[in-house]
Design a protein around this motif. Structure first.
Motif, PDB file in Angstrom:
ATOM      1  N   GLN A   1       0.862  -1.263  -0.138  1.00 36.33           N
ATOM      2  CA  GLN A   1       0.030  -0.072   0.091  1.00 36.33           C
ATOM      3  C   GLN A   1       0.986   1.013  -0.004  1.00 36.33           C
ATOM      4  O   GLN A   1       2.128   1.121   0.410  1.00 36.33           O
ATOM      5  CB  GLN A   1      -0.960  -0.098   1.263  1.00 36.33           C
ATOM      6  CG  GLN A   1      -0.212  -0.061   2.813  1.00 36.33           C
ATOM      7  CD  GLN A   1      -1.121  -0.313   3.711  1.00 36.33           C
ATOM      8  OE1 GLN A   1      -2.246  -0.726   3.472  1.00 36.33           O
ATOM      9  NE2 GLN A   1      -0.628  -0.247   5.134  1.00 36.33           N
TER      10      GLN A   1
ATOM     11  N   SER B   1      -3.622   0.589  -2.825  1.00 39.54           N
ATOM     12  CA  SER B   1      -3.003  -0.550  -2.780  1.00 39.54           C
ATOM     13  C   SER B   1      -2.024  -0.452  -3.826  1.00 39.54           C
ATOM     14  O   SER B   1      -1.836   0.502  -4.603  1.00 39.54           O
ATOM     15  CB  SER B   1      -3.994  -1.768  -3.196  1.00 39.54           C
ATOM     16  OG  SER B   1      -4.464  -1.907  -4.697  1.00 39.54           O
TER      17      SER B   1
ATOM     18  N   ASP C   1      -5.693   0.434  -6.590  1.00 39.16           N
ATOM     19  CA  ASP C   1      -6.990   0.584  -6.148  1.00 39.16           C
ATOM     20  C   ASP C   1      -7.144   1.246  -4.753  1.00 39.16           C
ATOM     21  O   ASP C   1      -6.118   0.947  -3.782  1.00 39.16           O
ATOM     22  CB  ASP C   1      -7.708  -0.769  -5.761  1.00 39.16           C
ATOM     23  CG  ASP C   1      -7.486  -1.601  -7.293  1.00 39.16           C
ATOM     24  OD1 ASP C   1      -7.921  -1.054  -8.148  1.00 39.16           O
ATOM     25  OD2 ASP C   1      -7.328  -3.040  -6.908  1.00 39.16           O
TER      26      ASP C   1
ATOM     27  N   ILE D   1      -8.256   2.258  -1.130  1.00 37.01           N
ATOM     28  CA  ILE D   1      -8.614   1.287   0.105  1.00 37.01           C
ATOM     29  C   ILE D   1      -9.240   2.144   0.864  1.00 37.01           C
ATOM     30  O   ILE D   1     -10.262   1.724   1.350  1.00 37.01           O
ATOM     31  CB  ILE D   1      -7.253   0.777   0.744  1.00 37.01           C
ATOM     32  CG1 ILE D   1      -6.536  -0.142  -0.314  1.00 37.01           C
ATOM     33  CG2 ILE D   1      -7.586  -0.238   1.875  1.00 37.01           C
ATOM     34  CD1 ILE D   1      -5.254  -0.750   0.281  1.00 37.01           C
ATOM     35  N   LYS D   2      -8.728   3.200   1.264  1.00 35.45           N
ATOM     36  CA  LYS D   2      -9.373   4.222   2.253  1.00 35.45           C
ATOM     37  C   LYS D   2      -9.236   5.638   1.785  1.00 35.45           C
ATOM     38  O   LYS D   2      -8.345   5.992   1.232  1.00 35.45           O
ATOM     39  CB  LYS D   2      -8.989   4.037   3.722  1.00 35.45           C
ATOM     40  CG  LYS D   2      -9.235   2.571   4.393  1.00 35.45           C
ATOM     41  CD  LYS D   2      -8.562   2.567   5.662  1.00 35.45           C
ATOM     42  CE  LYS D   2      -8.952   1.417   6.418  1.00 35.45           C
ATOM     43  NZ  LYS D   2     -10.525   1.228   6.693  1.00 35.45           N
TER      44      LYS D   2
END
Length: 570
Positions: free
Chosen positions: A154, A168, A172, A174-175
């Protein structure tokens, strides 16, 4: 006859059987050799231009070769990554994943282990704002991208917004960490930054913590797994006149401490101050503060801490580079003049070498400066992108290669075959990929997810499988062109809409909302947990035993003596 034989040999192979297609790795690496290595020694260039063959000149050339092999800058590999200036570069700890950010508001992901000399390009382009439809019209520059030093899974993305984002390694998101209420004057009561975030850094030993600095005059420490509120808030109280106690935080770094097992956080502000905090707390008072570290109202863009935690290097907007000692945090150990580019490129950084024996930074002329940390004098000055400012630098410890990003959108990998490992050498050790017929879009056909031929059109005008194709022979296998299953027994998966993306699911509620697990708990059982057992004192309702009257109920000998139920009203 000889002419005919030569013409025949051009079309007929001279031998049969399996041919040796091995690549000449040394020749490919030699083509990447740089012409000008060090401009800080003009006499060396003059000696290279001369063709003297005496013994003294041979000794000088050998000395120059030794100096050249001291740093990994003898060869270069160019990657054209962005159309606008490259503002940040980061790599994972293994050195296989390269991520670059730019002013074009995009991230470029490169897999160095899969590239070949003819296919040096990003395998994915990520827009950090594409997940928000409301931000489609907005375009924010990428300030910083930082891979986690503990695991390559990450990385953090800092943009010109109040929210940090966690991605990631495949790009993508994640948060997305929460944004604070900008109308609250007390910065300690906001759950996140209320203004633009400028910089971030990971904890040197704890993989679950990172720190961010923003223009709201705060430094905030976060838990990676909690995105709804930060762990700690440190408000920087500015001493500058007219600032009302607030200023902009321009850069931050988190490194190991010089003594003990604790860590330290160094932050720079627009009021010219440099502050040192204890990384593990308490945060109500800094370990050290220098009010006039750099000139007031100049943007200190570069800040780094040495691997042993003893030295701090800063690159200010006042055209100076200063070295500080954390044990005597009052005056700079050394100062040197260096033209600043922070007014145009606020992310211009400065970095310690992995062994802290050197300091690297870029310049407005496109040169890479390698400085001696003791004297801040240039040990090597080499052009990378002449005429285009060199904005960001990164020296990877495992690869021993230097990655640079310039204002012309170019990423350059500097390496030395004798000192470096993997990275650019892995790319150059592969054979160039031959151009395939399918690389031309004019000769390609649309393929379905199973790799078979596309669909035809039925007589009724509806799309259907082409005659004789795989889909016509197996009508219930695979997917249609729209992505739906041909099997009528398989339920249709609804399309993910922007509203569905923003709707929290059960997993999100359980992990991010405190006390959400009480929804699945029986309230009667929860109350009975506090009921006193026999012989125990009633803690919660014991006072009622003295004030409340005792209930007296009539006892009946049999069920027949019990009063009948009330008659229903007519």
């Amino acid at each position: 006859m000889d002419v005919d034989d030569e013409a025949m040999r051009q079309y007929v192979p001279a031998s049969f059987g399996k041919q040796d297609n091995s690549v000449n790795v040394e020749a490919q690496i030699e083509r990447c050799r740089r012409k000008i290595v060090d401009e800080s020694k003009p006499q060396a260039a003059a000696k290279d231009a001369s063709l003297d063959s005496d013994k003294d000149s041979d000794d000088d050339d050998s000395d120059d070769d030794e100096d050249e092999d001291e740093f990994p800058v003898s060869h270069e590999l160019v990657i054209k990554t962005h159309d606008r200036p490259v503002t940040t570069i980061t790599l994972d700890p293994s050195g296989t994943r390269l991520v670059t950010g730019s002013k074009d508001s995009t991230l470029k992901l490169h897999d160095l282990s899969a590239l070949t000399p003819t296919t040096i390009r990003a395998f994915k382009t990520v827009d950090p704002f594409e997940t928000k439809p409301s931000a489609a019209a907005e375009a924010h520059a990428i300030h910083q991208v930082v891979f986690s030093p503990h695991s390559g899974g990450q990385f953090l993305v800092i943009t010109a917004t109040p929210q940090a984002r966690l991605f990631s390694r495949d790009g993508d998101m994640i948060k997305e960490y929460v944004k604070g209420d900008m109308y609250l004057r007390d910065k300690l009561n906001t759950k996140g930054h209320t203004a633009e975030v400028t910089s971030a850094a990971w904890h040197p030993s704890n993989r679950d913590r990172f720190v961010t600095a923003g223009t709201d005059s705060t430094v905030r420490i976060w838990d990676v797994n909690k995105s709804l509120q930060q762990e700690q808030v440190v408000v920087h109280k500015s001493r500058a006149a007219g600032s009302a106690g607030l200023t902009r935080m321009t850069a931050i770094a988190w490194g190991a401490a010089a003594e003990g097992n604790k860590s330290v956080i160094a932050s720079a502000a627009l009021d010219g101050s440099l502050v040192l905090w204890g990384g593990e707390g308490p945060y109500h008072r800094p370990l050290g503060e220098i009010r006039d570290a750099h000139v007031k109202d100049t943007w200190t863009s570069g800040l780094d801490i040495s691997s042993d935690g003893r030295l701090v290097i800063t690159r200010g907007g006042d055209d100076t580079i200063k070295l500080w000692d954390t044990r005597k945090f009052k005056t700079p150990v050394n100062t040197t003049s260096h033209p600043s580019t922070s007014s145009q490129y606020p992310t211009s950084n400065i970095k310690f070498a992995p062994n802290s024996a050197s300091v690297i930074t870029g310049s407005e002329t496109g040169h890479l400066h390698i400085l001696n940390p003791a004297t801040l004098r240039p040990e090597l000055l080499t052009p990378v992108t002449p005429g285009s400012p060199l904005i960001t630098v990164n020296w990877h410890p495992k690869l021993n290669q230097i990655f640079t990003g310039s204002a012309n959108g170019q990423t350059t990998i500097l390496f030395n075959p004798k000192l470096s490992t993997a990275g650019a050498l892995t790319i150059l050790s592969k054979a160039p990929k031959k151009r395939h017929l399918d690389d031309d879009p004019h000769f390609t056909t649309d393929m379905d997810p199973l790799g078979m031929s596309g669909e035809g059109v039925e007589p009724g005008g509806k799309p259907g499988p082409a005659p004789g194709s795989f889909a016509s022979r197996h009508p219930t296998v695979g997917l249609t062109a729209s992505g739906r299953s041909r099997d009528p027994r398989r339920p249709h998966i609804p399309q993910t809409t922007p509203f569905a993306k923003s709707t929290p699911d059960e997993k999100y509620v359980r992990e991010n909302i405190e006390l959400s697990s009480m929804r699945d708990e029986d309230p009667r059982e929860a109350l009975l947990k506090y009921a006193p057992k026999e012989g125990e004192k009633n803690v919660f309702t014991g006072a009622w035993e003295k004030t409340q009257p005792k209930a007296i109920y009539k006892d009946y000998d049999s069920e027949d003596d019990e009063p009948n139920a009330k008659k229903a009203k007519r």
